[in-house]
Every structure is written in C-alpha cells, then in structure tokens.
Motif scaffolding. Structure first.
Motif, short mmCIF file in Angstrom:
data_model
loop_
_atom_site.label_atom_id
_atom_site.label_comp_id
_atom_site.label_asym_id
_atom_site.label_seq_id
_atom_site.Cartn_x
_atom_site.Cartn_y
_atom_site.Cartn_z
N GLY A 50 21.19 7.11 -31.80
CA GLY A 50 21.14 8.27 -32.69
C GLY A 50 22.52 8.81 -33.05
N GLU A 51 23.55 8.23 -32.45
CA GLU A 51 24.92 8.65 -32.75
C GLU A 51 25.59 7.59 -33.62
N PRO A 52 26.55 7.99 -34.47
CA PRO A 52 27.17 7.01 -35.36
C PRO A 52 28.04 5.98 -34.64
N THR A 53 28.60 6.36 -33.49
CA THR A 53 29.47 5.42 -32.76
C THR A 53 29.24 5.57 -31.25
N CYS A 54 29.70 4.56 -30.52
CA CYS A 54 29.62 4.65 -29.05
C CYS A 54 30.50 5.80 -28.56
N LEU A 55 31.63 6.03 -29.24
CA LEU A 55 32.54 7.10 -28.81
C LEU A 55 31.85 8.46 -28.95
N ALA A 56 31.15 8.63 -30.08
CA ALA A 56 30.44 9.91 -30.29
C ALA A 56 29.38 10.11 -29.20
N PHE A 57 28.69 9.02 -28.83
CA PHE A 57 27.67 9.10 -27.78
C PHE A 57 28.34 9.45 -26.44
N ALA A 58 29.50 8.81 -26.18
CA ALA A 58 30.22 9.07 -24.92
C ALA A 58 30.62 10.54 -24.83
N MET A 59 31.07 11.10 -25.94
CA MET A 59 31.48 12.51 -25.93
C MET A 59 30.29 13.41 -25.63
N LYS A 60 29.13 13.07 -26.21
CA LYS A 60 27.93 13.88 -25.95
C LYS A 60 27.50 13.76 -24.49
N LEU A 61 27.61 12.54 -23.95
CA LEU A 61 27.26 12.36 -22.53
C LEU A 61 28.17 13.20 -21.65
N ALA A 62 29.47 13.20 -21.96
CA ALA A 62 30.43 13.95 -21.15
C ALA A 62 30.12 15.44 -21.18
N ALA A 63 29.58 15.89 -22.32
CA ALA A 63 29.25 17.32 -22.45
C ALA A 63 27.82 17.61 -22.01
N SER A 64 27.16 16.60 -21.41
CA SER A 64 25.77 16.74 -20.94
C SER A 64 24.83 17.11 -22.08
N LYS A 65 25.14 16.60 -23.30
CA LYS A 65 24.27 16.88 -24.44
C LYS A 65 23.45 15.65 -24.83
N ALA A 66 23.54 14.59 -24.05
CA ALA A 66 22.75 13.39 -24.31
C ALA A 66 22.38 12.77 -22.97
N GLU A 67 21.34 11.92 -23.01
CA GLU A 67 20.90 11.21 -21.80
C GLU A 67 21.33 9.76 -21.91
N LEU A 68 21.79 9.20 -20.81
CA LEU A 68 22.25 7.80 -20.81
C LEU A 68 21.13 6.85 -21.26
N SER A 69 19.89 7.23 -20.95
CA SER A 69 18.76 6.35 -21.30
C SER A 69 18.61 6.16 -22.80
N ALA A 70 19.30 6.97 -23.62
CA ALA A 70 19.20 6.81 -25.08
C ALA A 70 19.89 5.54 -25.57
N CYS A 71 20.76 4.97 -24.76
CA CYS A 71 21.41 3.71 -25.14
C CYS A 71 20.70 2.55 -24.46
N PRO A 72 20.00 1.70 -25.23
CA PRO A 72 19.26 0.61 -24.59
C PRO A 72 20.14 -0.58 -24.20
N HIS A 73 21.40 -0.55 -24.58
CA HIS A 73 22.24 -1.74 -24.37
C HIS A 73 23.25 -1.59 -23.24
N VAL A 74 23.27 -0.49 -22.56
CA VAL A 74 24.25 -0.29 -21.50
C VAL A 74 23.92 -1.23 -20.32
N SER A 75 24.96 -1.86 -19.75
CA SER A 75 24.73 -2.85 -18.69
C SER A 75 24.28 -2.15 -17.40
N GLU A 76 23.63 -2.93 -16.54
CA GLU A 76 23.17 -2.37 -15.26
C GLU A 76 24.35 -1.86 -14.44
N GLU A 77 25.46 -2.60 -14.49
CA GLU A 77 26.65 -2.22 -13.71
C GLU A 77 27.19 -0.88 -14.21
#
Ligand code: SF4
Length: 448
Positions: free
Chosen positions: A21-48
């Motif tokens: 739902g974010e235009p870039t991975c960086l935008a998603f990362a910024m939202k995660l850092a601000a606790s405004k997004a859930e990691l589960s929203a990215c289906p491609h993040v590796s298990e590690e």
C-alpha cells in the motif's frame, strides 16, 4: 520499534512492488519505524528479516494476557520508567487470595466479595481482576475442586498457585480454557512447569530467591520455548521487594536486558498481617511497578482507594481525564426533575454528580464535552460558552425528557446566562451555586 527507518529499509526486499500500500519500500520502512504500519502488510519480507524486525519491535517488557474474553487481563508492555515521560500502558491486576485449606463457607464469601465489590466511575467499571487459588492442602483433588468452584462462580482471571506440578496439572485440567497464570516455576520444578505452560498455552509465573537467579531461570525457560512469563523476585519485605521492582524495570527498559523484560507479581498478602498496612503496601506497587498485586482479602474501604489510584496512575498525563458527553441520570429523574449542566473534566463530574447524589433529589446532569477542561478553564477557552452549550442542549434530547425547560448552569458560568436565553428560546436559564458543596441545599429548594 527500536530500529530507525533506514535500518528497517535495509531488511526489506527493496523491489518497490507497492503491495503493502506504500509507493516504495522506504516509505513502508518509515511507517514501520513510526509504528503506523504492520510488518505483515509486506508479503515478500524474508523469514530472517521478519525474525530480526519482530525481535526489534518487541516491547522491552513483554505484554502477558491472563484470562479470556471481556475479563482478560493484559499486564506488562511498559515502555517508560516514569509516567510523565509518556504513559503507563497496562494497569496492574488486583488479585484476591483463596486458599484451598479454607472452609467452603469462607471461599463462598470471598467469591461473593470478588463479584460484588465493583464501582462505576466516569462510565468505567472499577473492579478487581483475578482470584489466586493457593494449594495449602497438599491435596490435588481438593485443589481442583476449589479451582472448579472459582471458575463457576466468576468470569475473573485465575492464578493457580502450587509448587507441585501434579497438583498444578489437576487445577489446570479444570480451567485451562480460562487461560490461568501458573504460579510458579522455580529451580526445582521448572522443566515440568514449562511443559504444563507450553502444553496449555498458559502464561507461567517464575519465582526465584533473587533478581539474579530470576534472570537465569527466565533465560532457561525462554530457551525451552516459554514466551509469556510473569516474574517474582521472591522478596517478601517491602523494602527489598520495592527495590527489586525498580531494578527489574530499569534493567528491562534502560539496559534492554531481556531476561527481566517481563511483568512482575508481588504479594502484599505475604508482607504483613495488618490489613491496612497491606493496602498501603499494595498502593506502593500500584505506583511502582507491580504487574499483578495479590491481596490476602478485599474490604471496600481498602479496595476502592486502590482501584481509584490505579485509574489515576494509568491515565495519560498528557490528556485530562474526561467524562463522555451526554445526559447522566442521577437517582430516578422524571419530567419534573432539575436539569443541571457541567463540563466533562472528570473531577468536576465526580464532584457535581456526588453532590447531586448527596442531595437525594433525582436529577439530570448534562455533561458537555469541553475536552476535559474544568468549568472555569473551559469558559475562559471558549468551550463552555453559550455558542457551544446551546447546540449541545438542543441536540442531546433533554428537551423531550422534561416539561419545565429550566437549565441550571454553574455559578462560574453565570456570564453566559443571557447568551443562553437568546440561543435557547423557550428555556429559562438559572444560575446555580459556584461551589459544588452548595448543590444539595440549592436542589432541595428547587421547583420545576
Ligand atoms: Fe517493498 Fe514489501 Fe512494500 Fe513491496 S510490499 S513495496 S517489497 S515493503
């Protein structure tokens, strides 16, 4: 989340696929850092990367839930040492002790007390949370029978207290579906207690004779796969137990020391035989930093102040405690009952509603949303003035509930009476007392 946006970005796939739902991975990362997004929203993040991010995102004191449904109690999850830094998150649970060595009549009476002692304040129900059933009989069958009685008599949370894994298993069999807290794993029984906790998905309390030994034991249990733990440093003197609370909280928050990153359980019940002293000790742990506080008995005169203290300590200091806007019926008012209005600062509401109750004159109390400000402050800020009060009075429906259309405003807002009569055609505005203590005398002479 403890990681910065750039650190999180380095762990993401960097494909900018937009599926989160974010235009870039960086935008998603910024939202995660601000606790405004859930990691589960990215289906491609590796298990590690997921493991690293989940670990970094975990609060320094993990939240633990005891019980199920509406009465489930969440403790822990704290992120600050001092309330003024941000806020305390999850109020400590207050528990009533029941021994399986007590006579059945005493057990019944305690269960009744547990269910009856509850209070409504500012639209909230204040009540105790847990019953701690202690194995004193040494008889697993008796223990299970008392646990069963507790389960049937209340929907509150349950703490099973036994150092014998067989007795614990008997109690657990009766109430596993209520997700009780198992108290406690120690150096002697930790393997079997861990198996019971994991097998039932119940949280496990851990007891040791010092903070250092506690850390060793939680490390061992974490490696064994136990996740939800509540810790007891074993101290039963106020001074040592209090010191332990501060050390545990400080180690978890400022040193990020994971072995102590769990909510605590404390036992004022085992620190004194004087009920009043016990309540005072409990009040200290409400403020710092008890997760669960076990009391030997409940009395209204000691429980109520503890519940109110807990409510006050665990409110957000940056937001005034506010009451919901609306019409509050005090007594059983009818179409001839007085109508008073006040602001929604909770302390104001407590005082005004209390004085109306004291008067024994059934009344309607209109509570206007003033963003938690008192009458004088709200009036000065333009939030308790004719322009703001009149639309609320029209909209709330009080006009349909009374025949007389007389509105009593606080003495401190007397300057608004003229404006209100203009804004509320058909209403007579009456100026009530300035001081809440004069409300009973005022209401006793009030006529529709
Ligand atoms: Fe990047 Fe994942 Fe969002 Fe795709 S879904 S843009 S990979 S963060």
């Amino acid at each position: 989340m403890a990681l910065t946006g750039i650190e999180i970005f380095k762990l993401l796939p960097k494909t900018n696929c937009k599926e989160c739902g974010e235009p870039t991975c960086l935008a998603f990362a910024m939202k995660l850092a601000a606790s405004k997004a859930e990691l589960s929203a990215c289906p491609h993040v590796s298990e590690e990367a997921k493991a690293k991010l989940t670990e970094a995102a975990a609060p320094p004191i993990i939240p633990v839930t005891i019980g199920v449904g509406g009465r489930a109690l969440k403790v822990g999850g704290e992120t600050v040492m001092f309330r003024h830094e941000k806020r305390f998150e999850n109020p400590p649970g207050l528990a009533l002790l029941i021994s399986d060595g007590m006579a059945d009549a005493e057990i019944e009476s305690r269960l009744k007390k547990f269910n009856d002692l509850q209070y409504e304040r500012i639209g909230l129900i204040l009540r105790p949370d847990l019953i701690a059933v202690r194995d004193d009989s040494g008889d697993a069958t008796r223990f299970a029978a008392v646990v069963s009685k507790v389960k049937q008599s209340t929907d509150g949370g349950i703490i099973l207290m036994s150092s014998n894994p067989d007795t614990m298993a008997a109690g657990l069999k009766v109430c596993a579906d209520r997700k009780p807290l198992l108290y406690a794993a120690s150096e002697e029984n930790s393997d079997r207690m861990a198996d019971l906790a994991k097998g039932s998905s119940c949280p496990l309390a851990v007891k040791a004779s010092s903070v250092e030994k506690l850390a060793e034991l939680t490390t061992k249990l974490t490696s064994a796969g136990v996740k939800e733990m509540v810790i007891d440093s074993g101290s039963r003197s106020l001074r040592q137990a209090f010191e332990d609370q501060v050390i545990i909280r400080g180690a978890a928050l400022t040193k990020k020391f994971r072995p102590l990153g769990f909510p605590t359980i404390v036992f004022p019940a085992e620190m004194t035989n004087d009920p009043m002293k016990e309540a005072v000790i409990a009040s200290i742990f409400v403020a710092k930093y008890g997760g669960i506080i076990v009391l030997s008995d409940f009395q209204g005169e000691s429980l109520f102040p503890l519940l109110v203290e807990r409510l006050n300590i665990y409110t957000d200091p940056q937001r005034p405690l506010a009451t919901k806007e609306g019409i509050y019926e005090i007594g059983k008012p009818d179409e001839n009952s007085p109508v008073l209005i006040t602001s929604n600062f909770s302390l104001t509401y407590f005082i005004v509603s209390g004085e109306i109750e004291t008067s024994r004159v059934p009344s309607y109390l209109l509570v206007k949303d003033t963003e938690g400000l008192s009458v004088v402050t709200a009036w000065a800020a333009g939030k308790f003035v004719a322009d703001a009060i009149a639309p609320f009075v029209k909209k709330c429906g009080i006009g349909d509930k009374v025949k007389h259309h007389k509105l009593v405003i606080p003495g401190y807002a007397a300057a608004e009476s003229g404006g209100l009569e203009e804004e509320l055609p058909g209403w007579e505005i009456q100026v009530g007392p300035r001081d809440g203590s004069n409300i009973p005398a005022y209401l006793k002479t009030w006529k529709p």
